[in-house]
Write a protein that holds these residues in place. Structure first.
Motif, PDB file in Angstrom:
ATOM      1  N   GLU A 173       8.740  17.956  -9.099  1.00 41.83           N
ATOM      2  CA  GLU A 173       7.343  17.969  -9.521  1.00 41.83           C
ATOM      3  C   GLU A 173       7.212  18.648 -10.893  1.00 41.83           C
ATOM      4  O   GLU A 173       6.500  18.162 -11.773  1.00 41.83           O
ATOM      5  CB  GLU A 173       6.490  18.700  -8.469  1.00 41.83           C
ATOM      6  CG  GLU A 173       5.014  18.663  -8.720  1.00 41.83           C
ATOM      7  CD  GLU A 173       4.386  17.317  -8.406  1.00 41.83           C
ATOM      8  OE1 GLU A 173       3.233  17.132  -8.817  1.00 41.83           O
ATOM      9  OE2 GLU A 173       5.020  16.458  -7.781  1.00 41.83           O
ATOM     10  N   VAL A 209      -6.243   8.365   2.028  1.00 38.21           N
ATOM     11  CA  VAL A 209      -5.377   9.162   1.151  1.00 38.21           C
ATOM     12  C   VAL A 209      -5.017   8.348  -0.088  1.00 38.21           C
ATOM     13  O   VAL A 209      -5.124   8.825  -1.222  1.00 38.21           O
ATOM     14  CB  VAL A 209      -4.103   9.632   1.899  1.00 38.21           C
ATOM     15  CG1 VAL A 209      -3.151  10.339   0.940  1.00 38.21           C
ATOM     16  CG2 VAL A 209      -4.466  10.522   3.076  1.00 38.21           C
ATOM     17  N   VAL A 210      -4.606   7.105   0.115  1.00 41.04           N
ATOM     18  CA  VAL A 210      -4.271   6.246  -1.029  1.00 41.04           C
ATOM     19  C   VAL A 210      -5.528   5.954  -1.839  1.00 41.04           C
ATOM     20  O   VAL A 210      -5.490   5.963  -3.077  1.00 41.04           O
ATOM     21  CB  VAL A 210      -3.567   4.951  -0.574  1.00 41.04           C
ATOM     22  CG1 VAL A 210      -3.430   3.960  -1.721  1.00 41.04           C
ATOM     23  CG2 VAL A 210      -2.185   5.284  -0.003  1.00 41.04           C
ATOM     24  N   GLN A 211      -6.644   5.740  -1.183  1.00 40.58           N
ATOM     25  CA  GLN A 211      -7.899   5.492  -1.901  1.00 40.58           C
ATOM     26  C   GLN A 211      -8.219   6.660  -2.825  1.00 40.58           C
ATOM     27  O   GLN A 211      -8.649   6.458  -3.955  1.00 40.58           O
ATOM     28  CB  GLN A 211      -9.036   5.260  -0.913  1.00 40.58           C
ATOM     29  CG  GLN A 211     -10.358   4.916  -1.596  1.00 40.58           C
ATOM     30  CD  GLN A 211     -11.472   4.692  -0.595  1.00 40.58           C
ATOM     31  OE1 GLN A 211     -11.473   5.255   0.505  1.00 40.58           O
ATOM     32  NE2 GLN A 211     -12.419   3.844  -0.969  1.00 40.58           N
ATOM     33  N   ARG A 212      -7.974   7.889  -2.359  1.00 47.45           N
ATOM     34  CA  ARG A 212      -8.274   9.084  -3.142  1.00 47.45           C
ATOM     35  C   ARG A 212      -7.237   9.314  -4.252  1.00 47.45           C
ATOM     36  O   ARG A 212      -7.597   9.603  -5.387  1.00 47.45           O
ATOM     37  CB  ARG A 212      -8.319  10.296  -2.207  1.00 47.45           C
ATOM     38  CG  ARG A 212      -8.621  11.605  -2.910  1.00 47.45           C
ATOM     39  CD  ARG A 212      -8.613  12.798  -1.952  1.00 47.45           C
ATOM     40  NE  ARG A 212      -7.274  13.035  -1.425  1.00 47.45           N
ATOM     41  CZ  ARG A 212      -6.965  13.113  -0.138  1.00 47.45           C
ATOM     42  NH1 ARG A 212      -7.881  12.983   0.788  1.00 47.45           N
ATOM     43  NH2 ARG A 212      -5.728  13.333   0.243  1.00 47.45           N
ATOM     44  N   GLN A 213      -5.958   9.181  -3.928  1.00 45.97           N
ATOM     45  CA  GLN A 213      -4.913   9.544  -4.895  1.00 45.97           C
ATOM     46  C   GLN A 213      -4.497   8.412  -5.830  1.00 45.97           C
ATOM     47  O   GLN A 213      -4.113   8.674  -6.967  1.00 45.97           O
ATOM     48  CB  GLN A 213      -3.681  10.075  -4.143  1.00 45.97           C
ATOM     49  CG  GLN A 213      -3.990  11.392  -3.480  1.00 45.97           C
ATOM     50  CD  GLN A 213      -2.751  12.144  -3.033  1.00 45.97           C
ATOM     51  OE1 GLN A 213      -2.776  12.734  -1.972  1.00 45.97           O
ATOM     52  NE2 GLN A 213      -1.699  12.130  -3.814  1.00 45.97           N
ATOM     53  N   TRP A 214      -4.534   7.182  -5.349  1.00 47.45           N
ATOM     54  CA  TRP A 214      -4.107   6.031  -6.161  1.00 47.45           C
ATOM     55  C   TRP A 214      -5.101   4.882  -5.950  1.00 47.45           C
ATOM     56  O   TRP A 214      -4.767   3.843  -5.374  1.00 47.45           O
ATOM     57  CB  TRP A 214      -2.704   5.573  -5.764  1.00 47.45           C
ATOM     58  CG  TRP A 214      -1.673   6.660  -5.894  1.00 47.45           C
ATOM     59  CD1 TRP A 214      -1.136   7.154  -7.038  1.00 47.45           C
ATOM     60  CD2 TRP A 214      -1.062   7.382  -4.822  1.00 47.45           C
ATOM     61  NE1 TRP A 214      -0.230   8.139  -6.759  1.00 47.45           N
ATOM     62  CE2 TRP A 214      -0.162   8.298  -5.393  1.00 47.45           C
ATOM     63  CE3 TRP A 214      -1.192   7.360  -3.433  1.00 47.45           C
ATOM     64  CZ2 TRP A 214       0.607   9.174  -4.628  1.00 47.45           C
ATOM     65  CZ3 TRP A 214      -0.437   8.209  -2.672  1.00 47.45           C
ATOM     66  CH2 TRP A 214       0.454   9.113  -3.274  1.00 47.45           C
ATOM     67  N   LEU A 254      -0.129   7.278   4.484  1.00 47.94           N
ATOM     68  CA  LEU A 254       0.025   6.716   3.144  1.00 47.94           C
ATOM     69  C   LEU A 254      -0.042   5.191   3.135  1.00 47.94           C
ATOM     70  O   LEU A 254       0.425   4.544   2.193  1.00 47.94           O
ATOM     71  CB  LEU A 254       1.331   7.209   2.524  1.00 47.94           C
ATOM     72  CG  LEU A 254       1.379   8.720   2.296  1.00 47.94           C
ATOM     73  CD1 LEU A 254       2.779   9.160   1.886  1.00 47.94           C
ATOM     74  CD2 LEU A 254       0.359   9.143   1.261  1.00 47.94           C
ATOM     75  N   ALA A 258       5.687  10.904  -6.700  1.00 50.61           N
ATOM     76  CA  ALA A 258       4.258  10.738  -6.479  1.00 50.61           C
ATOM     77  C   ALA A 258       3.579  10.257  -7.756  1.00 50.61           C
ATOM     78  O   ALA A 258       2.516   9.686  -7.701  1.00 50.61           O
ATOM     79  CB  ALA A 258       3.639  12.054  -6.012  1.00 50.61           C
ATOM     80  N   ALA A 259       4.185  10.499  -8.894  1.00 48.57           N
ATOM     81  CA  ALA A 259       3.603  10.094 -10.174  1.00 48.57           C
ATOM     82  C   ALA A 259       4.529   9.068 -10.840  1.00 48.57           C
ATOM     83  O   ALA A 259       5.389   9.417 -11.632  1.00 48.57           O
ATOM     84  CB  ALA A 259       3.430  11.316 -11.072  1.00 48.57           C
ATOM     85  N   TYR A 262      -5.213   0.913  -3.764  1.00 49.88           N
ATOM     86  CA  TYR A 262      -5.898   0.899  -2.477  1.00 49.88           C
ATOM     87  C   TYR A 262      -6.222  -0.531  -2.100  1.00 49.88           C
ATOM     88  O   TYR A 262      -6.713  -1.320  -2.910  1.00 49.88           O
ATOM     89  CB  TYR A 262      -7.178   1.736  -2.569  1.00 49.88           C
ATOM     90  CG  TYR A 262      -8.022   1.737  -1.331  1.00 49.88           C
ATOM     91  CD1 TYR A 262      -7.566   2.330  -0.165  1.00 49.88           C
ATOM     92  CD2 TYR A 262      -9.267   1.140  -1.319  1.00 49.88           C
ATOM     93  CE1 TYR A 262      -8.342   2.343   0.994  1.00 49.88           C
ATOM     94  CE2 TYR A 262     -10.068   1.136  -0.184  1.00 49.88           C
ATOM     95  CZ  TYR A 262      -9.583   1.734   0.977  1.00 49.88           C
ATOM     96  OH  TYR A 262     -10.351   1.748   2.100  1.00 49.88           O
ATOM     97  N   PRO A 295       3.282   3.508  -6.719  1.00 48.73           N
ATOM     98  CA  PRO A 295       4.068   4.606  -6.156  1.00 48.73           C
ATOM     99  C   PRO A 295       4.877   4.144  -4.939  1.00 48.73           C
ATOM    100  O   PRO A 295       4.347   3.480  -4.047  1.00 48.73           O
ATOM    101  CB  PRO A 295       3.018   5.636  -5.747  1.00 48.73           C
ATOM    102  CG  PRO A 295       1.831   5.312  -6.605  1.00 48.73           C
ATOM    103  CD  PRO A 295       1.859   3.819  -6.781  1.00 48.73           C
TER     104      PRO A 295
END
Length: 186
Positions: A144, A174-179, A168, A151-152, A183, A159
């Protein structure tokens, strides 16, 4: 939340798996796993005479030395307890893990090299289950910091972690929020 209350029962077997990850002073990492099986009763064993209640039927350890790219530099296996005297004879074969990389294709490579008569079921299970995932957890903070956690991904690249578990799933919150761009939900 605990499991629901069980039916009346009598314990027969315990498998204890412990895996620990270490950062070494030389910049490499050690992932050490131990698997121990015990029974609650004694029984005769042709090679060991008798295995008493609480005495390990299996007692095995495996150490992987890896770098930050998950490349295995060294591997060492030890069998302190096995049901057969011959069990420990396979331990030197696990040195052949050196040169493999924990990542895509690793499970297949290990199964090809150490499956069936070419390995030990318990050491392979330890390696492919908790040791491989512990390697990722051990290196997570390091990767990280270097921007290599997985993750990035590169810009425009999906990802790899998406769809690897329920949380995931590509249609999960979770995917909607992070990526959000990956989604697939409503």
């Amino acid at each position: 939340m605990p499991l629901s209350p069980p039916a009346a029962r009598e314990k027969q077997h315990t498998r204890t798996v412990t895996v620990e990850g270490y950062r070494r002073d030389d910049g490499l990492f050690d992932i050490e796993g131990r698997l121990v099986d015990t029974k609650t009763y004694g029984f005769p064993n042709q090679d060991r005479g008798r295995i008493e209640a609480g005495e390990p039927l299996h007692g095995m350890e495996l150490r992987l030395t890896i770098d930050g790219d998950m490349l295995i530099h060294a591997a060492e296996a030890v069998t302190d307890y096995g049901p057969f005297a011959i069990c420990r004879d396979i331990n030197p074969a696990f040195h052949r893990l050196a040169g493999l990389r924990i990542g895509p294709g690793f499970r297949k490579q290990v199964r090809e090299a150490f499956g069936g008569v070419h390995g030990c079921t318990h050491l392979v299970e330890l390696l492919l289950g908790p040791m491989a995932t512990t390697a990722f957890q051990t290196l997570y903070a390091e990767r990280e910091r270097q921007g290599r956690s997985g993750a990035a991904p590169a810009p425009g690249e999906r990802p790899r972690i998406i769809d690897t578990c329920h949380a995931l799933a590509s249609d999960s919150p979770v995917v909607q929020r992070q990526w959000p761009e990956w989604y697939t939900g409503d």
